[in-house]
Design an enzyme around this catalytic site. Structure first.
Site, mmCIF file in Angstrom:
data_model
loop_
_atom_site.group_PDB
_atom_site.id
_atom_site.type_symbol
_atom_site.label_atom_id
_atom_site.label_comp_id
_atom_site.label_asym_id
_atom_site.label_seq_id
_atom_site.Cartn_x
_atom_site.Cartn_y
_atom_site.Cartn_z
ATOM 1 N N GLU A 181 0.819 -1.212 0.000
ATOM 2 C CA GLU A 181 0.000 0.000 0.000
ATOM 3 C C GLU A 181 0.854 1.264 0.000
ATOM 4 O OE1 GLU A 181 -3.200 -0.079 2.799
ATOM 5 O OE2 GLU A 181 -3.924 -2.009 2.084
ATOM 6 N N ASP A 218 -3.472 -0.743 12.253
ATOM 7 C CA ASP A 218 -4.250 -1.916 11.853
ATOM 8 C C ASP A 218 -3.447 -3.136 12.279
ATOM 9 O OD1 ASP A 218 -5.762 -3.928 10.794
ATOM 10 O OD2 ASP A 218 -5.706 -3.221 8.719
ATOM 11 N N GLU A 269 -7.494 -0.972 14.577
ATOM 12 C CA GLU A 269 -8.307 -1.825 13.702
ATOM 13 C C GLU A 269 -7.925 -3.284 13.914
ATOM 14 O OE1 GLU A 269 -8.049 -0.513 9.646
ATOM 15 O OE2 GLU A 269 -8.529 -2.478 8.823
ATOM 16 N N LYS A 321 -15.485 -1.858 3.219
ATOM 17 C CA LYS A 321 -14.799 -2.263 1.987
ATOM 18 C C LYS A 321 -15.875 -2.898 1.108
ATOM 19 C CE LYS A 321 -10.195 -3.593 3.792
ATOM 20 N NZ LYS A 321 -9.484 -4.731 4.436
ATOM 21 N N ARG A 350 -8.436 -1.546 -0.826
ATOM 22 C CA ARG A 350 -7.810 -2.837 -0.575
ATOM 23 C C ARG A 350 -6.325 -2.733 -0.883
ATOM 24 N NH1 ARG A 350 -11.601 -6.845 0.747
ATOM 25 N NH2 ARG A 350 -9.683 -7.605 1.697
HETATM 26 P P1 PGA Z 1 -6.352 -6.205 2.388
HETATM 27 O O1 PGA Z 1 -6.424 -5.531 3.827
HETATM 28 O O2 PGA Z 1 -4.938 -6.596 2.157
HETATM 29 O O3 PGA Z 1 -7.207 -7.432 2.555
HETATM 30 O O4 PGA Z 1 -6.895 -5.256 1.386
HETATM 31 C C1 PGA Z 1 -6.248 -4.190 4.097
HETATM 32 C C2 PGA Z 1 -6.666 -3.995 5.532
HETATM 33 O O5 PGA Z 1 -6.511 -4.926 6.334
HETATM 34 O O6 PGA Z 1 -7.202 -2.961 5.903
HETATM 35 ZN ZN ZN Z 2 -7.595 -4.132 8.049
#
Ligand code: PGA
Ligand code: ZN
Length: 412
Positions: A181, A218, A269, A321, A350
């Protein structure tokens, strides 16, 4: 009928929850390592197109119910949540075009909300499944809550990001490589060291921790949870590979509460695993007045799970999401349910994103108050920030949800 068109691209996750709607992949290892989506595309071109043809794109709820019935499975496994959601969102785009409205206004209409620009929660450091597991916890984020606009929030974030990079270079010889990310992913000695770097970076950027820039974490605890053999979820353990430690839920809650005392963390989170219903209420009791207790894998944007969370006081905030549930209407229902319970909400991208920026319109139009789309590197992230900037400049009447986390700040 009037020539209006809509198109949409949908994302995919790496650290997925077990209860998410089913993303249909071809599974042929010779092509895209099994991740191809030819079958999902065929479903859009075939049965989904046949079902939607002639329907009114302005009737999003009717349309989404038709998609859900057409699929017929509880987790959208037959046609694929990726196929259904792409169609669902493309219809919303087409309806907005037909109404000659920017997408966020149309989405505000569908949500029955007052639009406002969201306070961003921005990935600074990455670990867990987004960074090869060099530390256990997944995201260490900053919330530029002292900013008066999206534009200023991004300037502050840039200052902190590059301060973190300088600091990591000096102290750890870190090369500027980024994770899924766009976050920096240093190999530090402990999970807590990530928090120390965040605070040091804020200060080095000349900003005040908490007042200008707060932290969010998170934990993504689902992904280092090991269920107990007999005891089910309640007997499970949280395995911190970096520390060679195994914590039970009480010890993990204790650790998070201690961190909240020591660092300017206003949001946590997935502090516990997606199945650890037994301990989420304790986490919320301990932290819920001074911290956003946010459920991602726990709720997977589904009203049944959010409803249980509300009844059991398991959290005080929901991550939205859209592809966890598979249609736009269901995601808006999930948001509404949480908001009616007085919860806050974070509209989230995501880890596997596309260049499509509809999420910025969704976060703004729904009035959710917060957005999480990753760091300020990688253009699939910046596409969303750029869209927020365009909305801010193009619609100066839109309020900015800067005070969204204020209720968790108490005088010392
Ligand atoms: P993801 O998770 O990799 O499943 O998109 C992102 C998150 O945990 O917020
Ligand atoms: Zn998450």
């Amino acid at each position: 009928a009037d020539g209006s068109q809509g198109r949409a691209a949908v994302p995919s996750g790496a650290s997925t929850g077990a209860f998410e709607a089913h993303e249909l992949r071809d599974g042929d290892p010779r092509r895209y390592r099994g991740k191809g989506v030819r079958r999902a595309v065929e479903h859009v071109r075939g049965p989904i197109a046949a079902r939607l043809t002639g329907m009114d794109p302005g009737e999003q709820g009717v349309l989404d119910r038709a998609l859900i019935e057409l699929d017929g499975t509880p987790d959208k496994a037959r046609l694929g949540a990726n196929a259904l959601l792409a169609a669902s969102l493309a219809c919303a785009h087409a309806a907005a075009a037909a109404e000659r409205q920017p997408l966020f206004r149309w989405l505000a209409h569908l949500a029955g909300s007052e639009p406002r620009l969201p306070l961003p929660m921005i990935n600074l450091l990455s670990g867990g499944k987004h960074a090869g597991g060099q530390v256990d916890f997944q995201d260490f984020l900053i919330v530029p809550r002292g900013a008066e606009s999206v534009s200023r929030a991004l300037e502050m974030t840039h200052a902190v990001y590059f301060a973190a990079l300088d600091l990591l270079r000096e102290r750890h010889g870190y090369q500027p490589l980024v994770a899924d990310e766009g976050g920096l992913a240093p190999r530090l000695a402990s999970n807590e060291a990530m928090l120390e770097v965040c605070v040091a970076a804020i200060e080095r950027a000349g900003l005040r921790p908490l007042d200008d820039v707060a932290l969010a974490v998170d934990v993504a605890a689902t992904h280092f949870f090991r269920a107990g053999a007999e005891a089910g979820a309640t007997g499970g353990r949280y395995r911190l590979a970096l520390e060679g430690a195994e914590l039970d839920a009480a010890a993990l809650v204790e650790r998070l509460a201690a961190w909240r005392g020591k660092y300017p963390i206003l949001s946590i989170e997935d502090g516990l695993a997606e199945d650890d219903w037994a301990h989420w209420p304790e986490l919320t009791r301990r932290l819920g007045t001074r911290c956003q207790v946010l459920g991602d894998d726990l709720f997977v944007t589904q009203t049944a799970r959010i409803g249980r969370g509300i009844r059991e006081r398991a959290a005080n905030s929901v991550l939205i999401k859209v592809n966890q549930v598979g249609t736009l209407s269901e995601a808006l229902d999930a948001l509404r349910l949480a908001q009616e319970a007085g919860w806050s909400a974070v509209v989230s991208a995501r880890s596997g994103e596309t260049e499509d920026a509809w999420l910025a319109d969704l976060a703004t139009g729904s009035g959710a108050g917060q957005i999480k789309v990753g760091s300020i590197a990688r253009s699939e992230r910046l596409a969303k920030y750029n869209r927020l900037l365009a909305l801010e400049h193009g619609h100066p009447e839109l309020p900015f949800a800067r005070s969204e986390l204020d209720r968790f700040v108490r005088p010392a």
